[in-house]
Motif scaffolding. Structure first.
Motif, PDB file in Angstrom:
ATOM      1  N   SER A   2      39.904 -26.484 108.010  1.00 13.81           N
ATOM      2  CA  SER A   2      39.777 -26.109 106.274  1.00 13.81           C
ATOM      3  C   SER A   2      38.818 -24.886 106.421  1.00 13.81           C
ATOM      4  N   TYR A 141      31.549 -30.315  90.856  1.00 15.05           N
ATOM      5  CA  TYR A 141      32.515 -30.348  91.927  1.00 15.05           C
ATOM      6  C   TYR A 141      32.113 -31.576  92.887  1.00 15.05           C
ATOM      7  N   GLU A 146      36.454 -37.239  87.713  1.00 10.03           N
ATOM      8  CA  GLU A 146      37.542 -36.612  87.843  1.00 10.03           C
ATOM      9  C   GLU A 146      37.445 -35.414  86.612  1.00 10.03           C
ATOM     10  N   GLY A 169      39.486 -31.878  87.100  1.00 10.49           N
ATOM     11  CA  GLY A 169      39.947 -31.578  88.196  1.00 10.49           C
ATOM     12  C   GLY A 169      39.464 -30.331  89.128  1.00 10.49           C
ATOM     13  N   GLU A 170      40.065 -29.330  89.166  1.00 11.26           N
ATOM     14  CA  GLU A 170      39.419 -28.113  89.933  1.00 11.26           C
ATOM     15  C   GLU A 170      39.083 -26.977  89.026  1.00 11.26           C
ATOM     16  N   HIS A 350      36.706 -23.600  95.429  1.00  6.30           N
ATOM     17  CA  HIS A 350      37.841 -24.199  94.564  1.00  6.30           C
ATOM     18  C   HIS A 350      38.671 -22.911  93.842  1.00  6.30           C
ATOM     19  N   GLY A 353      41.614 -22.484  96.244  1.00  5.17           N
ATOM     20  CA  GLY A 353      42.475 -23.468  96.542  1.00  5.17           C
ATOM     21  C   GLY A 353      42.063 -24.918  96.887  1.00  5.17           C
ATOM     22  N   ALA A 354      40.720 -24.852  97.253  1.00  6.38           N
ATOM     23  CA  ALA A 354      40.337 -26.353  97.611  1.00  6.38           C
ATOM     24  C   ALA A 354      40.513 -27.444  96.682  1.00  6.38           C
ATOM     25  N   ARG A 355      40.640 -28.691  97.002  1.00  9.92           N
ATOM     26  CA  ARG A 355      40.977 -29.883  96.149  1.00  9.92           C
ATOM     27  C   ARG A 355      39.859 -30.839  96.305  1.00  9.92           C
ATOM     28  N   ARG A 356      39.762 -31.437  94.893  1.00 10.54           N
ATOM     29  CA  ARG A 356      38.512 -32.449  94.933  1.00 10.54           C
ATOM     30  C   ARG A 356      39.432 -33.849  95.167  1.00 10.54           C
ATOM     31  N   THR A 357      39.149 -34.650  96.592  1.00 15.73           N
ATOM     32  CA  THR A 357      39.872 -35.719  96.710  1.00 15.73           C
ATOM     33  C   THR A 357      38.927 -37.015  96.384  1.00 15.73           C
TER      34      THR A 357
END
Length: 610
Positions: A2, A141, A146, A169-170, A350, A353-357
């Motif tokens: 990553s 973040y 959400e 979201g992001e 972010h 392009g990083a995602r919050r899972t």
């Protein structure tokens, strides 16, 4: 692998470094824990080295370095402030202008030079994130939500002092804010200074002092110092403050308003200081509640994220949680400037392009704020054997049972386990622990163990599953950043003689008097098994032995000293103080079995008072 981003905050106070991998915090620490200088503002070289080790990476493996504020914009504000206050503040200008006109003004270049000097590989590009955006990113973040409203309140960044955001979201969208010099953080710091405490250090003391007083100055503060609008926006009457004209926060105008000169540091506390603290605390809570209601109205959200130095005011947080419009709040555990390092890294990650899972699992991404260094039992054993220190090795279960028994017998324990905490609070990794049921504990810890002011309260750590039995909490408080009333069922009836000021300390108010403040409140840490397995095991053992799932949890240090980082620092603090036993990883040390401790000089004289 990553994408890795390194975040840095530096050159003002509480310098720190943080690493984010794929948008998830991997490591973070304040420089003070390594340098042993409280609130260290220097470039966080040692914290960066920790972050690189924890990530198993060199600088060349990172896609970017993120700096937590726009130094050029901040320099313009600082220089404009001096110009606007001329001719007053000339000496302060002469002292600080050279730095702001050179290396402080171009922080990215300065950071690049410092990173290059580490010899840890090619330095990636240094990007800049605005100060309040760093705070907002650190709040939203890693939060478990959400979507949420995000409120950042502090002294000042570049120009911003209060900002409102909408996190979805992001994305983080700014909705509005207030600018310098109109600052709730600076208002609170002015009273911190006037009451004789150190700015950017003693604000939490002022908060702890407030319950001893009555808010008899609150109306005067509203009338003369701060004009508060229904939506929580406000303006300060800057004629009464000195921070625009030099190094001090207040001057003669404050003295006229509040009946005399400021209290000198370490001077006696009087009813005036108690009442001033109570008054500015009440006004701060009122502003935060109005801002929270505006945040809910503007965003339509049911959850709120908080960051910025004022978000460390856990009394105000408690009122927002109980009385505000939100179902739940989440406060970044490193809410001050140290957290800006993490926020800048997260915002950059972010943006790339990083995602919050993690919100899908209903948990935050902070790993219990345990993001600092850890020491293996092998490393600890080598330290103990190298110095010939008597010890006993115990299994995790046996350690919990033994320490629980000693705490129940009224002894004080140092607790050094796993990774060090990120942020100002000790959360069960670098802690001093004691029995909350003993009314003598508060004075014993303050005066003979921590060597600090007698008025200061201690915080409880409680098993998360039992928290509602002991405290009026509507949600978990894993980072000790929400103050809540002690539950009615745990309170003890009155009957004592009326008392005011510090005489209130002599009264027993609950079944856990060592952590019950004079207004029946407590700064609560709820301890879950997943984030804190060793600490949860200890609390469970203590409950099994005593029926009480609550312990006093205070930071493993003495007044003026940063929280301990290494086994050597833990052992030194253990031997210098009235701590009776030390749980150092898997090893238990008894004070009575240790070699005689002697130091040539008075160690307390070498630690500046905070």
């Amino acid at each position: 692998m990553s994408e890795l981003v390194l975040g840095i905050s530096a050159f003002y106070h509480d310098s720190a470094a943080a690493v984010v991998s794929g948008g998830t915090p991997v490591a973070a620490a304040q420089e003070e824990r390594f340098s042993r200088r409280r609130h260290d503002a220097a470039f966080p070289a040692q914290a960066v080295r920790h972050c690189l080790r924890a990530a198993g990476a060199e600088l060349g493996d990172f896609t970017a370095v993120a700096y937590y504020e726009d130094s050029a914009l901040k320099a313009r504000r600082v220089l404009a402030t001096y110009a606007g206050g001329a001719p007053w503040g000339l000496r302060a200008f002469q002292d600080s202008a050279p730095a702001w006109l050179t290396w402080k003004r171009d922080a990215p270049a300065t950071v690049t030079r410092h990173l290059s000097a580490l010899g840890a590989g090619r330095v990636p590009p240094v990007l800049v994130t605005r100060h309040h955006r760093s705070h907002a990113a650190s709040a939203f973040y890693p939060s478990p939500y959400e979507s949420a409203a995000v409120l950042c309140v502090d002294g000042v960044g570049e120009w911003d002092t209060t900002t409102l955001w909408h996190g979805r979201g992001e994305r983080l969208t700014p909705l509005g804010g207030l600018s310098f010099p109109h600052s709730l953080g600076l208002l609170y710091s002015a009273f911190t200074y006037f009451c004789g405490f150190r700015v950017n250090s003693g604000e939490y003391k002022l908060m702890g002092l407030a319950p001893y007083g009555t808010p008899r100055y609150a109306s005067l503060i509203r009338e003369r110092l701060i004009d508060i609008k229904p939506d929580g926006s406000f303006r300060l009457d800057v004629r009464h403050f000195s921070f625009l004209r030099g190094r001090t926060m207040t001057g003669r105008s404050f003295e006229k308003l509040f009946g005399g000169p400021r209290r000198l540091p370490e001077g006696p506390l009087t009813e005036r200081e108690f009442d001033l603290a109570a008054s500015v605390q009440l006004v701060t809570e009122e502003v935060m509640l109005r801002l929270a209601r505006t945040a809910a109205h503007r965003t339509g959200e049911r959850r709120l994220c908080l960051a910025g130095g004022v978000a460390l005011n856990c009394v105000a947080n408690g009122r927002v949680a109980r009385e505000g419009p939100f179902e739940e709040i989440w406060v970044q555990p490193a809410a001050g400037d140290a957290g800006g390092a993490l926020g800048a890294a997260l915002d950059t990650a972010h943006a790339r392009g990083a995602r919050r899972t993690h919100p899908a699992g209903g948990r935050d991404a902070m790993a219990g704020a345990l993001l600092g260094p850890a020491y293996t039992d092998d490393e600890i054993q080598r330290f103990l054997e190298r110095h010939g220190l008597p010890h006993t090795r115990l299994s995790p279960e046996a350690m919990a049972e033994r320490v629980a028994a000693e705490l129940a017998a009224g002894r004080i324990a140092g607790w050094f386990q796993g990774r060090m905490e990120y942020g100002p609070r000790a959360l069960g990794a670098r802690s001093i622990l004691a029995d909350a049921r003993d009314p003598r504990t508060q004075s014993e810890l303050n005066l003979r163990t921590k060597f600090r002011e007698s008025f200061r309260p201690f915080a409880p750590a409680v098993l998360a599953e039992d928290a509602r039995e002991y405290f009026e909490l509507s949600q978990d408080s894993p980072y000790m950043l929400i103050v809540a009333p002690v539950a009615a069922g745990q309170r003890r009836p009155g009957g004592q003689e009326p008392a005011t000021g510090l005489d209130l300390l002599r009264q027993t108010r609950s079944t856990i008097p060592a952590v019950t403040h004079v207004d029946h409140s407590a700064r609560v840490q709820t301890v879950g098994r997943r984030e804190h397995p060793a600490f949860h095991r200890l609390l469970t053992a203590f409950k099994r032995r005593t029926g009480c799932p609550v312990l006093v949890n205070t930071s493993f240090n003495v007044r003026g000293e940063p929280i301990v980082n290494t086994p050597q620092e833990a052992y030194t603090c253990f031997m210098r103080t009235r701590i009776d036993l030390l749980a150092l990883g898997g090893f238990l040390l008894e004070k009575t079995e240790q070699p005689p401790w002697a130091e040539e000089d008075d160690w307390r004289a070498a630690i500046p008072l905070d």
